[in-house]
Design an enzyme around this catalytic site. Structure first.
Site, mmCIF file in Angstrom:
data_model
loop_
_atom_site.group_PDB
_atom_site.id
_atom_site.type_symbol
_atom_site.label_atom_id
_atom_site.label_comp_id
_atom_site.label_asym_id
_atom_site.label_seq_id
_atom_site.Cartn_x
_atom_site.Cartn_y
_atom_site.Cartn_z
ATOM 1 N N ASP A 23 33.653 70.484 39.558
ATOM 2 C CA ASP A 23 34.360 70.663 40.945
ATOM 3 C C ASP A 23 34.734 69.509 41.462
ATOM 4 O O ASP A 23 33.886 68.344 41.648
ATOM 5 C CB ASP A 23 33.149 71.367 41.748
ATOM 6 C CG ASP A 23 33.693 71.617 43.352
ATOM 7 O OD1 ASP A 23 34.891 71.332 43.632
ATOM 8 O OD2 ASP A 23 32.732 72.087 44.044
ATOM 9 N N ALA A 65 37.891 66.834 43.560
ATOM 10 C CA ALA A 65 39.347 66.574 44.079
ATOM 11 C C ALA A 65 40.057 65.958 43.122
ATOM 12 O O ALA A 65 39.731 65.241 42.485
ATOM 13 C CB ALA A 65 38.966 65.840 45.452
ATOM 14 N N HIS A 118 40.076 75.623 56.286
ATOM 15 C CA HIS A 118 39.030 74.945 55.219
ATOM 16 C C HIS A 118 38.036 75.925 54.907
ATOM 17 O O HIS A 118 37.493 76.482 55.526
ATOM 18 C CB HIS A 118 38.426 73.661 56.025
ATOM 19 C CG HIS A 118 37.576 72.820 55.141
ATOM 20 N ND1 HIS A 118 36.386 72.947 54.987
ATOM 21 C CD2 HIS A 118 38.089 71.875 54.445
ATOM 22 C CE1 HIS A 118 35.851 72.093 54.010
ATOM 23 N NE2 HIS A 118 36.950 71.304 53.802
#
Length: 187
Positions: A176, A178, A117
């Protein structure tokens, strides 16, 4: 709700990371990344991650003393082996490498493998803008997202960050996100 200073959080994070065998310079990079995520309002990628990270070290998924290495560099393209160490340390090396490469070739691309991660993706795209360049950062993620109407996870959150410099006294334009409906850390 208790309030902590950024300095206190950095010290706490560095202490936890050091306690699991992370060298001081790597612990500083990871803790800075986590605290910056909190300061940017992305608590899902902040110091709360320490719990998961310690568990990943204990499972052997993260090798805390491992250091990333540039294993290939040809023209505008480079490859980094993260050696299963801290993702933030590998991503920082990738960011520095892509900036140097883009200075030489006008464009640069760096890939990382054996990585964990890396935290808030926008951190790296934004860092590229500080070098006066447009930054694009993306990564894959394990399958934790079910498609619309589905029951089984088959997609990752697969985040994407884009950043472009603006005026000298202005923050960069930063996107930014997902590709899933919500970031994994918020589930």
């Amino acid at each position: 709700m208790p309030t902590f200073t950024a300095s206190d959080l950095r010290s706490l994070a560095e202490g936890v990371l050091g306690a699991v065998g992370t060298p001081a310079d790597s612990a500083r990079i990871v803790s800075d990344s986590l605290v910056e995520a909190n300061l940017m309002g992305h608590d899902s990628h902040g110091v709360i991650r320490l719990l998961d990270y310690v568990a990943m070290v204990r499972r052997g998924q993260i090798i805390p003393a491992a250091q990333p290495v540039v294993t290939a560099h040809s023209g505008a393209v480079a490859h980094i082996d993260a050696a299963r160490g801290w993702g933030q340390v590998a991503a920082r090396l990738a960011t520095e490498t892509v900036i140097a490469t883009a200075r030489d070739y006008g464009v640069g691309a760096v890939v990382i493998d054996h990585c964990n991660h890396i935290g808030r993706l926008g951190e790296y795209a934004e860092r590229i803008t500080r070098a006066g360049m447009i930054g694009i950062a993306l990564c894959n993620a394990e399958s934790i997202v079910a498609p619309f109407g589905g029951r089984s996870a088959i997609f990752g959150t697969n985040p994407l960050a884009l950043a472009a410099p603006r005026g000298a006294d202005e923050a960069p334009l930063l996107v930014d996100f997902a590709t899933a409906g919500i970031a994994e850390g918020k589930v």
